[in-house]
Enzyme design. Structure first.
Site, PDB file in Angstrom:
ATOM      1  CE  LYS A  72      31.116  48.605  44.726  1.00 58.34           C
ATOM      2  NZ  LYS A  72      31.461  50.031  44.550  1.00 58.34           N
ATOM      3  CB  THR A  73      25.191  46.720  40.654  1.00 58.97           C
ATOM      4  OG1 THR A  73      25.151  47.178  42.110  1.00 58.97           O
ATOM      5  CG2 THR A  73      23.968  46.029  40.362  1.00 58.97           C
ATOM      6  CG  ASP A 117      25.677  46.457  46.758  1.00 60.99           C
ATOM      7  OD1 ASP A 117      27.163  46.300  46.564  1.00 60.99           O
ATOM      8  OD2 ASP A 117      24.932  47.215  46.620  1.00 60.99           O
ATOM      9  CB  THR A 166      32.015  50.833  49.581  1.00 61.08           C
ATOM     10  OG1 THR A 166      31.372  50.549  50.780  1.00 61.08           O
ATOM     11  CG2 THR A 166      31.309  50.894  48.377  1.00 61.08           C
ATOM     12  NE  ARG A 225      25.250  54.258  41.966  1.00 61.17           N
ATOM     13  CZ  ARG A 225      25.664  53.676  42.967  1.00 61.17           C
ATOM     14  NH1 ARG A 225      25.769  54.215  43.882  1.00 61.17           N
ATOM     15  NH2 ARG A 225      25.903  52.231  42.648  1.00 61.17           N
TER      16      ARG A 225
END
Length: 345
Positions: A72-73, A117, A166, A225
């Site tokens: 997402k980032t 975020d 999330t 990640r």
């Protein structure tokens, strides 16, 4: 006699830390074309950005929803990169008052991309201010107190908000409806993770075989990640042992770091063994489970449970968490009732 070290042979901690940060930045794709996986989301985002470029306007606000670690980032950074606009980074927990948000919004330059975020963790007063800012590029500043308080409108430069969450269900409907596009990111397939790890290995200068790539990908829980983190640990292990990242090296490294064949880590196994051994497979409530393993309930609910449910080891019922047949089989634990009474019951 060991050779003497010259001053230039010693790498300072600051330099080493800067090198690691540079590595992290290099692992992030810089365009949608470089971004691996999420094919549908990439196509939707590309269309949105291209349409905005043709019309010479700021792109619509974007909401990125999905589990942690799926990019997402990175996608927010790509939006800024592809539109050639500056990027402002902040997070929901950092915005606990409407004044905090007003300070950020009032300092934006025209066309800037604002990334928030964990946007679902913003204060409610800030969320309400964001409604007007997203829709009309304006906020109202309250001056004074009590009966003498007045509202002063403040115009904002047009901007694109990229929110990441999330837990999209925790966002209030008025806020969710103001996003022009909502992207739901999905977990990655093993083949996609192999491509992610292969690209990262090239950037990190790690020599790794095809079988080793698949081994890391299969233990990465469908999350880039985690895949990149495991690759770094394999790189460290291979560096210390003095060899390439072969299948045997990968297996030995992941065994050392308590990552099993399914990708379960120490906390995953603690949760499952507690349910199986202490509560005979469940059902067991979340708060009881959290106390038993010595972990926060939110961590178990948001990090551990989704993966265990997704791979079929755990089931959530109205009465609590229950281990599945696959969970019993994976851990090789015998149900207490079966051990006492056999299979006749």
């Amino acid at each position: 006699m060991s050779p003497a070290f010259e001053p230039d042979d010693v790498v300072s901690p600051v330099a080493a830390s800067e090198a690691e940060i540079a590595f992290e930045g290099a692992l992030r794709p810089r365009s949608l074309a470089e971004f691996v996986g999420q094919k549908k989301v990439r196509g939707q985002l590309q269309l949105l950005l291209d349409a905005a470029a043709i019309q010479q306007r700021t792109p619509d606000h974007i909401l990125l929803a999905g589990p942690p670690g799926l990019g997402k980032t990175t996608l927010a950074m790509i939006v800024a990169q592809e539109t050639d606009r500056p990027l402002r980074l902040t997070s929901g927990p950092a915005i606990q008052h409407a004044g905090d948000l007003a300070a950020v919004l009032s300092s934006l330059v025209p066309g800037e991309v604002l990334f928030i975020d964990e946007i679902h963790r913003m204060a409610r007063s800030a969320e309400e201010m964001l409604y007007l800012a997203m829709e009309d590029f304006r906020i109202d500043i309250m001056v004074g107190k009590g009966a003498g308080a007045t509202s002063i409108p403040l115009d904002l430069a047009p901007f694109t908000l990229v929110g990441a969450t999330t837990r999209a269900g925790l966002l209030p409907n008025p806020l969710r409806d103001r996003f022009g596009f909502t992207a739901h990111l999905e977990f990655y397939e093993t083949e996609e993770l192999v491509r992610v790890i292969e690209r990262a290995a090239q950037l990190l200068g790690v020599t790794i075989g095809a079988e080793a790539l698949v081994e890391i990908a299969s233990r990465s829980r469908g999350t880039p990640r985690i895949a990149n983190r495991l690759l770094r640990r394999v790189r460290d292990y291979a560096l210390v042992e003095g060899g390439d990242a072969t299948l045997a090296v990968v297996q030995a490294a992941l065994h050392l770091y308590d990552v099993d064949e399914l990708g379960l880590d120490r906390l995953d196994r603690a949760v499952m063994t507690t349910i199986l051994q202490r509560f005979d497979g469940g059902p067991v409530g979340l708060s009881t489970l959290a106390v038993s393993v010595g972990e926060e309930a939110e961590t178990i609910e948001s990090v551990v449970e989704p993966f265990l449910v997704r791979i079929g080891l755990l089931s959530r019922t109205p009465r609590g968490r229950v281990a599945t047949k696959a969970g019993w089989a994976h851990f090789g634990v015998v149900r207490q009732s079966d051990a006492l009474f056999g299979d006749d019951l």
